[in-house]
Design a protein around this motif. Structure first.
Motif, PDB file in Angstrom:
ATOM      1  N   ARG A   1      -3.117  -2.118  -5.630  1.00 62.88           N
ATOM      2  CA  ARG A   1      -3.433  -1.054  -6.583  1.00 62.88           C
ATOM      3  C   ARG A   1      -3.403  -1.618  -7.994  1.00 62.88           C
ATOM      4  O   ARG A   1      -2.626  -2.524  -8.292  1.00 62.88           O
TER       5      ARG A   1
ATOM      6  N   GLY B   1       0.816  -1.205   0.000  1.00 61.16           N
ATOM      7  CA  GLY B   1       0.000   0.000   0.000  1.00 61.16           C
ATOM      8  C   GLY B   1       0.852   1.258   0.000  1.00 61.16           C
ATOM      9  O   GLY B   1       1.777   1.412  -0.815  1.00 61.16           O
TER      10      GLY B   1
ATOM     11  N   SER C   1      -0.057  -3.883  -8.559  1.00 57.31           N
ATOM     12  CA  SER C   1       1.115  -3.397  -7.835  1.00 57.31           C
ATOM     13  C   SER C   1       1.848  -4.524  -7.135  1.00 57.31           C
ATOM     14  O   SER C   1       3.073  -4.497  -7.002  1.00 57.31           O
TER      15      SER C   1
ATOM     16  N   GLN D   1      -7.414   1.809  -6.319  1.00 55.61           N
ATOM     17  CA  GLN D   1      -6.879   1.332  -5.055  1.00 55.61           C
ATOM     18  C   GLN D   1      -7.897   0.444  -4.361  1.00 55.61           C
ATOM     19  O   GLN D   1      -9.106   0.633  -4.473  1.00 55.61           O
TER      20      GLN D   1
ATOM     21  N   ARG E   1      -8.663   6.348  -8.091  1.00 56.44           N
ATOM     22  CA  ARG E   1      -7.976   7.489  -7.482  1.00 56.44           C
ATOM     23  C   ARG E   1      -7.447   8.429  -8.559  1.00 56.44           C
ATOM     24  O   ARG E   1      -6.638   9.320  -8.285  1.00 56.44           O
TER      25      ARG E   1
ATOM     26  N   ASN F   1      -4.354   1.881   1.701  1.00 61.10           N
ATOM     27  CA  ASN F   1      -4.598   2.971   0.747  1.00 61.10           C
ATOM     28  C   ASN F   1      -5.659   3.929   1.279  1.00 61.10           C
ATOM     29  O   ASN F   1      -6.740   3.510   1.689  1.00 61.10           O
TER      30      ASN F   1
END
Length: 298
Positions: A157, A24, A173, A150, A144, A83
């Motif tokens: 992500r 995160g 991610s 997120q 976002r 997040n």
């Protein structure tokens, strides 16, 4: 340990030999994982804190142990952060669809395992919520901005790479070394699993057909008082049963290998993944003349 490449600044990137494992919005981490069917390992380094963690297991369920230990380590030393970036309202419908991992076998018999790494993107509970479901439990994401999404109350992500008109690739991610690309209808998990189920059904019908055909021929031969061919009928029936049991054992091994790594390795060692094991019984079951000829040869 310096970042060498990244699909987006908000996602974890890659170094020269390692990749980022930051949870995160937490402290930057780099490392690498290593997995086989029976062994699971991971190394994580936090350069700024001068911390490191290495864990290796020798069990099929070791991946769960590794994940749990890394999460506990992150929580104990406050290295992870959920997040909390502002949510941006966007139209999610162009993102819906099925996506498959790019890190997969394309030509070999293990290609079927790529079905297990597919994910589906659809609308979620609540406006502006994107639900991602696959091998793991469904997770919810919100935008976002800048094509980045997120996870709600989580660390993951997503970034959508624009294609020809609609996004055709999504990057996670947590897995910066691969992407997930949009699939056509014939590549989807549901379509292929239905086809595999049909193949298995035809195999099962063939397994039941072989001994029945042999016994029927033996009975007919005995009824008409066949000479030489009547004497060969019992042997044909016995070998038909043996072949039927071999095919049935192969099917059971396939089913077992989906969840049992030992069965998976045994299947690969015996080279039971060849397509001939699937298509030969189908041909014999679908074409009566071929089935009769095979029984006669036995």
């Amino acid at each position: 340990l310096t970042r060498a490449a990244s699909a987006h600044a908000a996602l974890n990137g890659r170094t020269l030999g390692l990749y980022e494992m930051t949870a995160g919005a937490g402290e930057r981490a780099v490392g690498h994982g290593g997995d086989t069917m029976l062994f699971h390992s991971r190394m994580v380094l936090w350069p700024a804190q001068q911390l490191g963690l290495f864990v290796s297991t020798n069990t099929a369920t070791g991946a769960e142990v590794v994940d749990s230990l890394v999460k506990s380590f992150n929580a104990r030393y406050e290295l992870a952060e959920i997040n909390r970036a502002p949510v941006v309202a966007v139209n999610l419908e162009p993102l819906f669809g099925h996506y498959g991992a790019t890190r997969r076998e394309e030509t070999g018999r293990l290609k079927i395992l790529s079905l297990l790494s597919q994910v589906q993107l659809r609308g979620g509970s609540g406006e502006g919520v994107l639900t991602v479901s696959g091998a793991q439990s469904p997770r919810r994401f919100v935008s976002r901005g800048d094509s980045v999404y997120q996870e709600l109350d989580g660390y993951e992500r997503l970034f959508f790479s624009p294609g020809s008109g609609i996004p055709d690739r999504v990057l996670l991610s947590s897995i910066p070394v691969q992407a997930f690309e949009r699939l056509d209808w014939y590549q989807r998990q549901d379509f292929n699993l239905a086809f595999v189920a049909l193949v298995a059904l035809l195999n099962l019908l063939f397994v039941l057909r072989l001994p029945y055909t042999a016994l029927t021929r033996a009975r007919d031969s005995a009824a008409v008082g066949a000479g030489a061919s009547g004497g060969a009928a019992p042997g044909a029936a016995l070998l038909s049963w043996v072949l039927a049991l071999v095919i049935l054992a192969t099917l059971l091994l396939y089913v077992r290998s989906v969840s049992d790594p030992v069965a998976f390795m045994l299947r690969e060692y015996l080279a039971l993944g060849q397509l001939a094991w699937l298509w030969l019984p189908i041909a014999a079951g679908a074409v009566p003349q071929f089935g009769f000829a095979l029984t006669a040869l036995l």
